[in-house]
Design a protein around this motif. Structure first.
Motif, PDB file in Angstrom:
ATOM      1  N   LEU A 207       0.815  -1.219   0.000  1.00  0.00           N
ATOM      2  CA  LEU A 207       0.000   0.000   0.000  1.00  0.00           C
ATOM      3  C   LEU A 207       0.845   1.263   0.000  1.00  0.00           C
ATOM      4  O   LEU A 207       0.336   2.351  -0.282  1.00  0.00           O
ATOM      5  N   ALA A 208       2.136   1.128   0.282  1.00  0.00           N
ATOM      6  CA  ALA A 208       3.033   2.287   0.220  1.00  0.00           C
ATOM      7  C   ALA A 208       3.078   2.877  -1.179  1.00  0.00           C
ATOM      8  O   ALA A 208       3.319   4.077  -1.348  1.00  0.00           O
ATOM      9  N   TYR A 209       2.851   2.041  -2.207  1.00  0.00           N
ATOM     10  CA  TYR A 209       2.882   2.559  -3.571  1.00  0.00           C
ATOM     11  C   TYR A 209       1.516   2.479  -4.260  1.00  0.00           C
ATOM     12  O   TYR A 209       1.411   2.500  -5.473  1.00  0.00           O
ATOM     13  N   ALA A 210       0.461   2.403  -3.449  1.00  0.00           N
ATOM     14  CA  ALA A 210      -0.892   2.582  -3.981  1.00  0.00           C
ATOM     15  C   ALA A 210      -1.164   4.075  -4.130  1.00  0.00           C
ATOM     16  O   ALA A 210      -0.339   4.921  -3.763  1.00  0.00           O
ATOM     17  N   ASP A 211      -2.303   4.420  -4.687  1.00  0.00           N
ATOM     18  CA  ASP A 211      -2.707   5.822  -4.761  1.00  0.00           C
ATOM     19  C   ASP A 211      -2.628   6.425  -3.352  1.00  0.00           C
ATOM     20  O   ASP A 211      -3.111   5.818  -2.384  1.00  0.00           O
TER      21      ASP A 211
ATOM     22  N   TYR B 214      -9.308   4.528  -7.885  1.00  0.00           N
ATOM     23  CA  TYR B 214      -8.073   4.826  -7.141  1.00  0.00           C
ATOM     24  C   TYR B 214      -7.796   3.783  -6.066  1.00  0.00           C
ATOM     25  O   TYR B 214      -6.680   3.689  -5.559  1.00  0.00           O
ATOM     26  N   ARG B 215      -8.815   2.968  -5.711  1.00  0.00           N
ATOM     27  CA  ARG B 215      -8.602   1.897  -4.737  1.00  0.00           C
ATOM     28  C   ARG B 215      -8.385   0.547  -5.417  1.00  0.00           C
ATOM     29  O   ARG B 215      -8.751  -0.509  -4.900  1.00  0.00           O
TER      30      ARG B 215
ATOM     31  N   ALA C 188       4.900   4.816  -9.214  1.00  0.00           N
ATOM     32  CA  ALA C 188       4.516   5.599  -8.041  1.00  0.00           C
ATOM     33  C   ALA C 188       5.654   6.478  -7.549  1.00  0.00           C
ATOM     34  O   ALA C 188       5.475   7.249  -6.593  1.00  0.00           O
ATOM     35  N   GLY C 189       6.823   6.369  -8.180  1.00  0.00           N
ATOM     36  CA  GLY C 189       7.952   7.207  -7.821  1.00  0.00           C
ATOM     37  C   GLY C 189       8.680   6.782  -6.566  1.00  0.00           C
ATOM     38  O   GLY C 189       9.349   7.600  -5.921  1.00  0.00           O
ATOM     39  N   MET C 190       8.586   5.502  -6.203  1.00  0.00           N
ATOM     40  CA  MET C 190       9.261   5.028  -5.004  1.00  0.00           C
ATOM     41  C   MET C 190      10.780   5.073  -5.191  1.00  0.00           C
ATOM     42  O   MET C 190      11.289   4.743  -6.265  1.00  0.00           O
TER      43      MET C 190
END
Length: 389
Positions: free
Chosen positions: A85-89, A199-200, A216-218
């Motif tokens: 979930l760190a790289y979810a919306d 988005y979910r 997601a730009g991690m």
């Protein structure tokens, strides 16, 4: 956190039998885990998480599983969801953790539901098995196939991970009646015509191949770790931790035992040999699992791509480590005699739990070993051989 687990050892052990009886973790165990922050190990710091090295996550899971197998299993399964979930919306994390950073998220990922596209999202239906720890979770990630207007899966298949709040799914009571890991409460869940906003959702294939993390730009190595390393890690660590708990329980049982021939077990060289060999195998399994995640983390931290061959070898390592540990437990149990199997002894529970941990789908060696062997020969595996790698 491992020190905290050790300090609470007696309380955690005491809750394990009750969790098996009621078919889920006890409220007391969940309270202790939330006090320690076990499920926040991989959670983003911006949402109250700890963002530890994956090795530390695995070590904590093993420590807890050695005391309470079901609690360790939940730590491994539920505890990996914050990593994804760190790289979810960003809106997803805000919804889940805005009011309580100790909110837990369940799963499973098997695409056993159909998501029909509508304006702004999807209408979602399905039934899933094996939702570990689900009674204590307020959100869930569920695997889905994208469907057409009639609700039939589109071709080629498109996999989504759907993220839903507790009000949008039903937990099926009495659906977790098994021989081991009963305390995990891995019940069935049902979704009926739930609306899930776009988005979910997360593209399942992009999550598994690492594209989602990069889109997601991690930048933190933790969140760039391959999903096929991280998702199995908690499950494999829990199973090996249960094996360590079985060894500790066996040593405690054998310490003053006298066998049927009237010989103190500690004076029986054959039993001592078997215990020594099994202990070495369980330790080897532990070290192998940890060294493997260290290696892959170091590659990611150095900015290197983790190629399929390395990921396949890593999965091979995870699977073999678990099989080695479980085989060692069998050797220990075989030397404990009939009294070791009495229901008032913890040995029988560890034995049952470790075998149920072994049969999780990620520990099936067939395609993993096949894909790894082909990769080492310079052949690029295709189709099902790439699953979960």
């Amino acid at each position: 956190m491992i020190d905290q687990v050790a300090e609470l050892a007696d309380q955690l052990r005491a809750q394990a039998a009750e969790a098996e009886r009621i078919g889920r973790l006890t409220d007391e165990t969940v309270k202790l885990m939330k006090q320690m922050g076990n499920i926040r190990l991989l959670q983003p710091k911006r949402h109250g998480g700890l963002e530890v090295h994956p090795r530390e996550f695995a070590e904590t899971v093993m420590a807890l599983a050695a005391l309470d197998p079901s609690a360790g299993w939940i730590n491994g399964v539920v505890g990996v969801h914050p990593y994804q979930l760190a790289y979810a919306d960003p809106r997803v994390g805000e919804e889940i953790w805005a009011d309580d950073v100790d909110t837990w998220i369940a799963s499973p990922y098997a695409p056993q539901g159909i998501a029909r596209p509508v304006d702004g999202g999807y209408i979602f239906n399905g039934r899933w098995q094996f939702s570990s720890g689900t009674d204590h979770c307020d959100w869930i990630i569920l695997g889905a196939l994208v469907g057409d207007a009639e609700g039939k899966p589109v071709t080629p298949p498109q996999i989504l991970h759907m993220i839903l709040p507790r009000k949008d799914y039903e937990i099926v009571e009495d659906s977790w009646d098994v021989v081991g890991l009963r305390g995990t409460g891995s019940k069935d869940v049902i979704v009926r015509d739930a609306f899930v906003p776009s988005y979910r959702t997360m593209d399942g294939l992009k999550v598994m191949d690492g594209t989602a993390q990069r889109e997601a730009g991690m930048t933190d190595p933790l969140y760039l770790m391959p999903w096929s390393t991280m998702f199995p890690l908690g499950i494999s660590a829990a199973t090996i931790g249960i094996a360590e708990g079985a060894l500790a329980a066996a040593l405690d049982y054998q310490r003053d035992r006298v066998n049927a021939s009237g010989v103190a077990v500690k004076d029986d060289p054959y039993v001592m040999y078997a215990i020594g060999e099994a202990a070495a195998d369980i330790n080897a399994a532990r070290q192998e699992l940890l060294a493997n995640v260290d290696r892959i983390y170091d590659m990611v931290a150095a900015g290197q791509e983790v190629p399929f061959e390395v990921r396949a070898a890593g999965r091979r390592t995870q699977v073999r480590a678990v099989w080695r540990a479980v085989s060692a437990v069998d050797e220990i149990i075989a030397r404990c005699g009939g009294n070791g199997m009495r229901m008032d002894k913890p040995l029988q529970r560890y034995w049952r739990d470790v075998h149920v941990g072994q049969v999780h789908a990620i520990h099936n060696p067939g395609t993993v070993y096949h894909a790894s062997a082909l990769s080492s020969l310079g052949v690029d595996p295709q189709g099902p051989l790439r699953a979960m790698i």
